[in-house]
Write a protein that holds these residues in place. Structure first.
Motif, PDB file in Angstrom:
ATOM      1  N   THR C   5     -14.765  55.467  -7.209  1.00 51.42           N
ATOM      2  CA  THR C   5     -14.919  54.456  -6.163  1.00 51.42           C
ATOM      3  C   THR C   5     -16.212  54.751  -5.407  1.00 51.42           C
ATOM      4  N   LEU C   6     -16.728  53.689  -4.807  1.00 51.23           N
ATOM      5  CA  LEU C   6     -17.964  53.828  -4.050  1.00 51.23           C
ATOM      6  C   LEU C   6     -17.590  54.040  -2.591  1.00 51.23           C
ATOM      7  N   LYS C   8     -18.623  55.875   1.424  1.00 52.53           N
ATOM      8  CA  LYS C   8     -19.483  56.563   2.372  1.00 52.53           C
ATOM      9  C   LYS C   8     -19.031  58.012   2.498  1.00 52.53           C
ATOM     10  N   GLY C 171     -26.874  63.893   8.517  1.00 53.82           N
ATOM     11  CA  GLY C 171     -26.473  62.498   8.691  1.00 53.82           C
ATOM     12  C   GLY C 171     -26.477  61.705   7.393  1.00 53.82           C
ATOM     13  N   ILE C 172     -27.354  62.075   6.463  1.00 53.14           N
ATOM     14  CA  ILE C 172     -27.432  61.329   5.198  1.00 53.14           C
ATOM     15  C   ILE C 172     -26.133  61.490   4.409  1.00 53.14           C
ATOM     16  N   GLN C 175     -23.565  59.233   5.977  1.00 55.91           N
ATOM     17  CA  GLN C 175     -23.794  57.784   5.960  1.00 55.91           C
ATOM     18  C   GLN C 175     -23.945  57.201   4.561  1.00 55.91           C
ATOM     19  N   MET C 176     -24.344  58.051   3.610  1.00 56.38           N
ATOM     20  CA  MET C 176     -24.652  57.570   2.271  1.00 56.38           C
ATOM     21  C   MET C 176     -23.383  57.166   1.509  1.00 56.38           C
ATOM     22  N   MET C 177     -23.539  56.153   0.644  1.00 53.92           N
ATOM     23  CA  MET C 177     -22.447  55.798  -0.274  1.00 53.92           C
ATOM     24  C   MET C 177     -22.825  56.245  -1.670  1.00 53.92           C
ATOM     25  N   GLU C 178     -21.883  56.891  -2.333  1.00 58.89           N
ATOM     26  CA  GLU C 178     -22.067  57.252  -3.739  1.00 58.89           C
ATOM     27  C   GLU C 178     -20.715  57.129  -4.427  1.00 58.89           C
ATOM     28  N   PRO C 179     -20.737  57.034  -5.750  1.00 60.70           N
ATOM     29  CA  PRO C 179     -19.449  56.996  -6.455  1.00 60.70           C
ATOM     30  C   PRO C 179     -18.735  58.345  -6.333  1.00 60.70           C
TER      31      PRO C 179
END
Lengths: 248, 177, 353
Positions: C5-6, C8, C171-172, C175-179
C-alpha cells in the motif's frame, strides 16, 4: 473474627522516615486503613510523588510507581488506562501538586480520570528544606520568603481544591485536616469516600489534607498543630467542596 | 526507466492528489515510487507542490533538483520550477492561468487549457485530471488504465461520485500533445 | 506479508505500532508528525486501543512512563522541541528500566526553529537526551518501509532490554509516501506477561517501578547494571547497510534521508570515475563503529553528510580513530543537501578526474 484495630495490612513494617510531629505518618495510615477496609490491597497501584513522601513506595504494601515531580496524575493516568479495573491513587504534596504539577492535576481532573488523589498540604516545601510553596500563607516566613510571603511579589496562597471543583470532570473534592482525633476520623471518611467514588466510576476525586511541618515551620509539634488550626484553616476552609449528586 | 516529476500549483487545485495518483499507479505497475509533498506554512499560503519519482530500481533520493517533467498549474509554480527542468525534459503547463512564453528551447512544452476544459466539463475542480491525462499520454511512465483503476483507492470518500467526471477529464487531457 | 500500500511515513509508523501490539498512545500535537497521532486516533477504536492527547509533552511522556510500568506496549511521538519536553519522562523510563517506543520526526532547531527536515537532534538522541547515565536504543530508518519494519522491531527491542527505543526520522521520512508491506499483526494478548509490572499485587509480592536510589552505591550498582545492558546492545543490536563499499576509496557515512541523497550523489560520482561507497548506520546507538573502523584500513577518506552542522561526524571520527581523514558536509536549519552538492565534496576529496 473481624479485626477492629491494629496495624494495617497495606503498610509495610518499614519505619517512617518522617520528622517528629509530621502528620504524613497519620495520613499514610489512614490511606492504608481505607485500602484494607475496601479490600483493595491486591488491586491497588499507588503513585508516589517527589517531596517528603517520595519514599511512600517503601511504606504502602501495594504495587507502587514512583513519579517525577508533579507528574503523578499523568503517571496514574497511564496506569489507569492500562488497568481500568484496578484502583489507582496518587499521594502528592503541595509543592508537587500545586506548583510544578498544576497542569497535570488540572487536566487529570478535567478528563474525569478515574483516579484518587491524596493531596497533603503543609504550606511549605519540606524535602528541599523549607522553601515557600504556592500554598504558603500570606506573611509566612520560609527560607525563600525570609521576611514573610509578600503577596504583591509572590502571589497568593493557591486554593487548588476550590479550583478543581470548577471542572466538569471532578466528582468529589474535599478538604480535611489531621490536627486532632475528631478531624482525623473525618479525614478518613473523606478518603474512603474519594476511593469509593473511583470504584463506582463517578470521576476524579481528591482529598486535600492539611498537614503540619514542625521542622520547616520552626515549631514544636504541638505548636505546629495549633498553628495549623489557627492559621491554615482560615485560608483553607474544611469540608466537602464538591460531591456528586446522590452521594452523601 | 526513472522519471522525476515536480507537480505544483495553488492549494486546492488537486496537486497532491495528482501526485498520489501517479505514485499509486506506478506502484500498481510494479515500479518503485516515492511521493514527497512540500509541507508547512507554504501549504497554507497558496502554492503547493510535490515531488514524485517512478523508477524501475530502488529510489535513492526522494527529492529532485532536476526533474524530467514538471506539471505546473499556476504562474508562481511556473516561475519557480521552469529553470529546474532537466534539459530535454517536458513542461506541462496550465495555459488558462499561465500565459507566459517559455523562454527555453531545450525542453518540450505542452500547453493545456485545463481550467477552461474543466469548466466545460462542468467542474473546475477536475482541471488537475485534464493535466494528468495529457501527462500520461505524452510520457511513457504509467498507463491510463492503471490510473483509472486507481481513482477509487486514491479519491477521498466524499469525492467518489466524481469518478466519472475524472475519467472524462483524463480522456480530454489526452488530446493535448 | 500483506500487499503493498502507498502510505505516508507518519501513518505507516502508526500502523506498524498497531501491528506490533501497541494499544496505548499518549502525545501532544506538533508538526511535522501530526499525521501519526491522527491515524491512531482514527484506528485505535477498531482495536480497543487508547489514544490520549495530553496537556503537554511533559505529561504525555509521564503517561507513557505510567503505562509502560503497568506493562503495556506504549508509544509516543513528537518532533524536536516536543522531544526536549519529553526528555523528563524518558530519563525516568530509562532509569526505571521500562520498555517504550518514542518517535522523533526531527525538524530544524534550536528553539522553535523550523518545521522543515533536520537531523540536528543526533546528539540529543544518542548522547544527551536527558540527565543521568543512560542511553536509548536509537533507530534511523531511511525509507517508509524501513520505518515500518523498525517500528515493529522497536517494541521487541524495548521489551528485550527493558529500555526506551527512539526512532528518529527527519521530516521527509514522516511526510513522504512510499509503498509499504506490513507483517502480520501481533495480538497484545499473545505477548509474554511482564512479571515486574504494576497491575495489582494479587498473589505475589508487590512490584515497585522506581528510579530513585538515594544511596550512591546502590545507584552506582544500578548504573553498572544499565551499562551491562548497553554493552549487550553493542554486541547484539548494531545494524547498518553498506553500498558500493567493495572497491571504494571514499566512504560516505550518512543516515536517514541523507543517506538516500548521498546514494544519488554516489551514483553520479561513480559515472565520473570516483570510487565512492556508503556506510549507512541504521542504529545510531549502538553505533556501527566496528565496520567503520575496519573499513578505514582499506579506504582513503571518509565523508560524513548530515542535515546538521556536524554531530554524527564525531562518532565517525571516534570509529575511524585517526586512521584516515574524516571530512564533513552538512546543511542545517531545515535545508536539505542536494546530490550535486555532495558530488562537489567528493570531487574536492578525490581530486579532479
Amino acid at each position: 473474627m473481624k479485626k477492629v484495630a491494629g496495624y494495617p495490612d497495606s503498610l509495610t513494617d518499614k519505619q517512617f522516615h518522617y520528622c517528629p510531629g509530621c502528620t504524613h505518618g497519620i495520613i499514610h495510615r489512614l490511606v492504608a486503613e481505607v485500602i484494607d477496609e475496601l479490600d483493595l490491597k491486591e488491586k491497588t497501584i499507588g503513585v508516589a510523588p517527589v517531596g517528603c513522601s517520595v519514599l511512600a513506595y517503601e511504606y504502602f504494601d501495594v504495587d507502587m510507581h514512583e513519579a517525577s515531580h508533579g507528574r503523578a496524575p499523568a503517571v496514574a493516568t497511564g496506569i489507569k488506562r492500562v488497568h481500568p479495573d484496578k484502583f489507582v491513587f496518587t499521594y502528592q504534596g503541595d509543592g508537587d501538586l500545586a506548583s510544578i504539577g498544576t497542569a497535570e492535576i488540572v487536566h487529570a481532573a478535567n478528563r474525569g480520570e478515574l483516579i484518587s488523589t491524596v493531596f497533603v498540604n503543609n504550606a511549605i516545601y519540606g524535602m528541599t528544606g523549607g522553601q515557600m510553596a504556592p500554598t504558603s500563607l500570606e506573611g509566612q516566613r520560609t527560607t525563600t520568603s525570609p521576611f514573610g510571603r509578600d503577596v504583591k511579589e509572590a502571589g497568593f496562597p493557591i486554593k487548588m481544591s476550590e479550583m478543581l471543583t470548577e471542572l466538569d470532570g471532578s466528582a468529589y473534592i474535599a478538604r480535611v485536616s489531621v490536627h486532632d482525633p475528631k478531624h482525623i476520623r473525618k479525614a478518613k471518611k473523606a478518603i474512603k469516600k474519594s476511593f469509593e467514588i473511583q470504584l463506582e466510576g463517578k470521576g476524579f476525586s481528591l482529598v486535600e489534607v492539611l498537614s503540619t511541618c514542625p521542622t520547616n515551620w520552626g515549631m514544636k509539634p504541638l505548636d505546629a498543630i495549633e498553628w495549623l488550626k489557627n492559621n491554615m484553616i482560615k485560608t483553607y476552609p474544611l469540608g466537602d467542596l464538591k460531591t456528586p449528586e446522590g452521594v452523601e | 526507466m526513472k522519471e522525476e516529476i515536480i507537480l505544483a500549483g495553488f492549494g486546492g487545485q488537486g496537486i497532491m492528489l495528482m501526485g498520489k495518483l501517479i505514485s499509486y499507479a506506478g506502484m500498481k505497475e510494479g515500479k518503485e515510487v516515492s511521493w514527497m509533498p512540500s509541507y508547512g506554512p507554504e501549504m497554507r499560503g497558496g502554492t503547493a507542490n510535490c515531488t514524485v519519482i517512478v523508477s524501475d530500481k530502488l529510489i535513492p533520493s526522494p527529492m529532485t533538483t532536476q526533474p524530467d517533467s514538471i506539471i505546473v498549474m499556476n504562474l508562481p509554480s511556473f516561475d519557480k520550477f521552469l529553470p529546474q527542468v532537466k534539459s530535454g525534459g517536458t513542461v506541462f503547463l496550465n495555459s488558462t492561468l499561465i500565459e507566459e512564453d517559455v523562454k527555453r528551447d531545450d525542453i518540450k512544452v505542452i500547453k493545456i487549457p485545463a481550467n477552461e476544459i474543466a469548466n466545460q466539463l462542468g467542474n473546475s475542480k477536475i482541471a488537475n485530471m485534464v493535466m494528468l491525462g495529457s501527462y500520461i499520454e505524452n510520457k511513457d511512465v504509467i498507463k491510463l488504465k492503471t490510473v483509472k483503476n486507481s481513482l477509487e483507492s486514491v479519491l477521498s470518500a466524499r469525492n467518489q461520485d466524481l469518478i466519472d467526471l475524472n475519467l472524462k477529464a483524463l480522456e480530454k487531457g489526452k488530446e493535448y500533445k | 506479508m500483506g500487499k503493498k500500500t502507498l502510505m505516508k511515513g507518519n501513518e505507516a509508523i502508526a500502523e506498524a505500532a498497531i501491528r506490533a501490539g501497541c494499544r496505548y498512545f499518549f502525545g501532544y500535537p506538533i508538526t511535522p508528525q501530526s499525521e501519526l497521532p491522527a491515524y491512531l486516533a482514527r484506528k485505535f477504536p477498531e482495536v480497543g486501543g487508547t489514544f490520549l492527547q495530553a496537556e503537554s509533552e511533559v505529561a504525555a511522556s509521564n503517561m507513557v512512563y505510567g503505562a509502560a510500568g503497568a506493562g503495556a506496549r506504549v508509544l509516543t511521538s513528537s518532533s524536536s522541541p516536543g522531544i526536549s519536553l519529553k526528555a523528563e519522562g524518558i530519563s525516568y523510563i530509562a532509569g526505571a528500566e521500562l520498555p517504550a517506543v518514542i518517535i522523533n520526526i526531527m525538524r530544524g532547531g534550536p528553539g522553535l526553529g523550523t518545521i522543515q527536515p533536520s537531523q540536528a537532534d543526533y546528539f540529543q538522541a544518542t548522547k544527551g537526551m536527558a540527565h543521568g547515565d543512560f542511553y536509548l536504543t536509537v533507530l534511523a530508518p531511511s525509507s517508509v518501509q524501513e520505518a515500518v519494519d523498525l517500528t515493529m522491531d522497536a517494541f521487541d527491542i524495548a521489551d528485550k532490554y527493558r529500555n526506551p527505543v527512539l526512532i528518529v526520522g527527519d521530516g521527509i521520512i514522516g511526510q513522504m509516501m512510499e509503498p509499504v508491506e506490513f507483517k502480520d499483526p501481533i495480538d497484545p494478548d499473545d505477548l509474554p506477561k511482564k512479571e515486574w509490572a504494576t497491575d495489582g499485587a494479587k498473589g505475589r509480592e508487590r512490584n515497585i517501578i522506581n528510579s530513585l536510589a538515594l544511596d550512591p552505591h546502590d545507584l552506582e550498582d544500578h548504573n553498572l547494571k544499565l551499562k551491562a545492558k548497553y554493552d549487550r546492545m553493542k554486541e547484539e543490536e548494531v545494524r547498518y547497510e553498506e553500498l558500493y563499499t567493495e572497491d571504494a576509496d571514499i566512504i560516505i557515512v550518512a543516515y536517514g534521508t541523507t543517506a538516500r541523497i548521498a546514494t544519488s550523489a554516489i551514483e553520479m560520482a561513480r559515472k565520473d570515475g570516483y570510487k565512492v561507497g556508503l556506510i549507512r548506520p541504521i542504529t545510531l546507538f549502538p553505533f556501527p563503529s566496528d565496520i567503520i573502523n575496519e573499513t578505514a584500513d582499506r579506504v582513503e577518506n571518509f565523508l560524513t553528510v548530515e542535515m546538521s552542522l556536524g554531530q554524527m561526524v564525531e562518532d565517525v571520527k571516534l570509529a575511524v580513530s585517526g586512521k584516515k581523514p574524516v571530512h564533513f558536509y552538512g546543511r542545517t536549519g531545515g535545508v536539505v543537501p542536494s546530490p550535486e552538492e555532495i558530488v562537489e565534496e567528493i570531487e574536492k576529496i578525490g581530486g579532479e578526474r
